[in-house]
Design an enzyme around this catalytic site. Structure first.
Site, PDB file in Angstrom:
ATOM      1  N   ASP A  44       0.777  -1.223   0.051  1.00 37.67           N
ATOM      2  CA  ASP A  44      -0.179  -0.097   0.084  1.00 37.67           C
ATOM      3  C   ASP A  44       0.962   1.314  -0.130  1.00 37.67           C
ATOM      4  OD1 ASP A  44       0.803   0.025   2.633  1.00 37.67           O
ATOM      5  OD2 ASP A  44      -1.103   0.137   3.432  1.00 37.67           O
ATOM      6  N   SER A  45       2.251   0.969   0.079  1.00 47.98           N
ATOM      7  CA  SER A  45       3.017   2.300  -0.437  1.00 47.98           C
ATOM      8  C   SER A  45       2.880   2.820  -1.575  1.00 47.98           C
ATOM      9  CB  SER A  45       4.558   1.456  -0.148  1.00 47.98           C
ATOM     10  OG  SER A  45       4.974   0.412  -0.781  1.00 47.98           O
ATOM     11  N   ASP A  83      -1.208  -6.235  -0.416  1.00 44.39           N
ATOM     12  CA  ASP A  83      -1.091  -5.762   1.018  1.00 44.39           C
ATOM     13  C   ASP A  83      -2.817  -4.929   1.163  1.00 44.39           C
ATOM     14  OD1 ASP A  83      -0.027  -4.580   3.046  1.00 44.39           O
ATOM     15  OD2 ASP A  83       1.115  -3.181   2.247  1.00 44.39           O
ATOM     16  N   LYS A 113      -1.302  -9.349   2.979  1.00 44.86           N
ATOM     17  CA  LYS A 113      -0.325  -9.063   4.213  1.00 44.86           C
ATOM     18  C   LYS A 113      -1.475  -8.063   4.908  1.00 44.86           C
ATOM     19  CE  LYS A 113       2.846  -5.631   3.918  1.00 44.86           C
ATOM     20  NZ  LYS A 113       2.404  -4.819   4.832  1.00 44.86           N
ATOM     21  N   GLU A 115      -1.488  -5.274   8.350  1.00 43.69           N
ATOM     22  CA  GLU A 115      -0.626  -4.608   9.714  1.00 43.69           C
ATOM     23  C   GLU A 115      -1.437  -4.785  11.094  1.00 43.69           C
ATOM     24  OE1 GLU A 115      -0.213  -0.525   9.050  1.00 43.69           O
ATOM     25  OE2 GLU A 115       0.664  -0.685   6.985  1.00 43.69           O
ATOM     26  N   GLU A 182       8.735  -3.782  10.750  1.00 37.75           N
ATOM     27  CA  GLU A 182       9.390  -2.675  10.166  1.00 37.75           C
ATOM     28  C   GLU A 182       9.864  -1.581  11.298  1.00 37.75           C
ATOM     29  OE1 GLU A 182       6.580  -0.830   7.139  1.00 37.75           O
ATOM     30  OE2 GLU A 182       7.653   1.205   7.330  1.00 37.75           O
TER      31      GLU A 182
HETATM   32  O1  KIV Z   1       3.434  -0.997   1.830  1.00 35.40           O
HETATM   33  C1  KIV Z   1       4.708  -1.529   1.685  1.00 35.40           C
HETATM   34  O2  KIV Z   1       5.357  -1.366   0.832  1.00 35.40           O
HETATM   35  C2  KIV Z   1       5.057  -2.363   2.864  1.00 35.40           C
HETATM   36  C3  KIV Z   1       6.489  -2.651   3.097  1.00 35.40           C
HETATM   37  C4  KIV Z   1       7.364  -1.629   3.092  1.00 35.40           C
HETATM   38  C5  KIV Z   1       6.634  -3.786   3.769  1.00 35.40           C
HETATM   39  O3  KIV Z   1       4.158  -2.539   3.508  1.00 35.40           O
END
Ligand code: KIV
Length: 272
Positions: A44-45, A83, A113, A115, A182
Site C-alpha cells: 500500500d506504499s 497488501d 499482508k 498490519e 518494520e
Molecule cells: O506497503 C509496503 O510497501 C510495505 C512494505 C514496506 C513492507 O508494507
C-alpha cells in the site's frame, strides 16, 4: 521454481535468507520476478510512490486490486502478496475475509499482508481458515500513523518491546506464514526472529531478520531527493531517467530525433 508459503517455512528451517521487493505494475513485476526474489509485494506504499500521497490511509481496495492484477501478469516464480489497505480488514472479521478473497479472485495474488498484532489476530485466523495465506506486519505500521504520532522507530522502551513481542507471537499463533518487522532496533528484531518459528522479513530492522523487503523506488533511487536511512541505493535511476528525458526533449527541439533509422520510408518507385 515457483515460490510458495512452504518455501518460506523451509527457508526458516534451513537459514536461507529471503528477499522481497515491492512492485506496482507489469513491467517492474517482470524485472523483479526475473531477478529471483522470493516474493513480490504489491504494497500500500503505492499511496506514496505511485499516487504521491503523504501517507497510506486513502488507498482503496479497488486501487490495490487494480495494481495487484497488473503485477500478477508479470509474475511467474515469486510468491505474489497483496497488501490489504486501511479499513479493509480492521472493522469486521467477515469484511476482512471478503476483502482478502478479492486479492486472490480479482488480483490473482497468492497471499495477503495486513498490519497489526493481537488486535487483528481474529482476522488473520479467519482469513487463513478461508484458505488465504497471511503475511503479518508489526513494528512501525504506517496505517496507524495517527496513533503512533508519526513514522517513528518502534520498540525502543521496555514496555513497547514487550508489546511488540506479544504482537508478533499473536500474529504467528493466528496462522501467519511470515511477519514483516518494520523500523525497530536491530537487537529487538533479532529477538523476534529467535522467538518466531515463521520467517521475519525486516525493513529498517537490521540484519538478523530471516529476510529483507524494500520498496523498489528506494533501492534504485527513483526519487533522487529522498533516501530513507534503512534502504541501500543500488542505482541512481532517478538521475539516469531524468537525463534520458531531457536528452529526448533536446533532440526533438534540435531536429535530431527521429533519425532516418526511426522513420518509415515509402518503397522506391520502379524506374522507367
Ligand atoms: O506497503 C509496503 O510497501 C510495505 C512494505 C514496506 C513492507 O508494507
Amino acid at each position: 521454481m515457483k515460490k510458495t508459503v512452504r518455501s518460506f517455512g523451509e527457508a526458516k528451517l534451513s537459514g536461507a535468507k529471503l528477499a522481497v521487493l515491492t512492485a506496482y505494475d507489469y513491467s517492474v513485476a517482470r524485472l523483479a520476478d526475473a531477478s529471483g526474489v522470493d516474493a513480490i509485494l504489491v504494497g500500500d506504499s503505492l499511496a506514496n510512490v505511485v499516487m504521491g500521497m503523504p501517507d497510506t490511509l486513502s488507498v482503496t481496495m479497488d486501487m490495490m486490486i487494480h495494481h495487484t492484477r497488473a503485477v500478477s501478469a508479470g509474475v511467474e516464480n515469486a510468491l505474489l502478496v497483496g497488501d490489504m489497505p486501511f479499513m479493509s480488514y480492521q472493522a469486521t472479521v467477515s469484511g476482512a475475509v471478503e476483502n482478502a478473497g478479492r486479492f486472490l479472485k480479482e488480483g490473482r495474488a497468492q497471499a495477503v499482508k495486513l498490519e497489526g498484532g493481537e488486535a487483528v489476530a481474529p482476522q488473520i485466523r479467519a482469513i487463513v481458515e478461508a484458505g488465504i495465506p497471511v503475511m503479518g506486519h508489526v513494528g512501525l505500521t504506517p496505517q496507524s500513523v495517527n496513533v503512533l504520532g508519526g513514522f517513528k522507530v518502534q520498540g525502543k522502551s521496555g514496555e513497547s518491546k514487550r508489546k511488540l513481542a506479544g504482537d508478533a507471537k499473536a500474529v504467528e499463533e493466528a496462522g501467519a506464514f511470515a511477519v514483516v518487522v518494520e523500523c525497530v532496533p536491530d537487537d529487538l528484531a533479532a529477538e523476534l526472529t529467535g522467538l518466531l518459528s515463521v520467517p521475519t522479513i525486516g525493513i529498517g530492522a537490521g540484519p538478523a531478520c530471516d529476510g529483507q523487503v524494500l520498496v523498489y523506488h528506494d533501492l534504485i533511487g527513483l526519487f533522487p531527493d529522498y533516501a530513507p536511512r534503512f534502504a541501500k541505493r543500488y542505482l541512481n535511476a532517478g538521475e539516469l531517467i531524468g537525463k534520458a528525458f531531457s536528452d529526448f526533449a533536446r533532440e526533438v527541439r534540435e531536429g535530431k530525433f527521429p533519425g532516418p533509422e526511426h522513420s518509415f520510408h515509402s518503397p522506391e518507385k520502379p524506374k522507367g
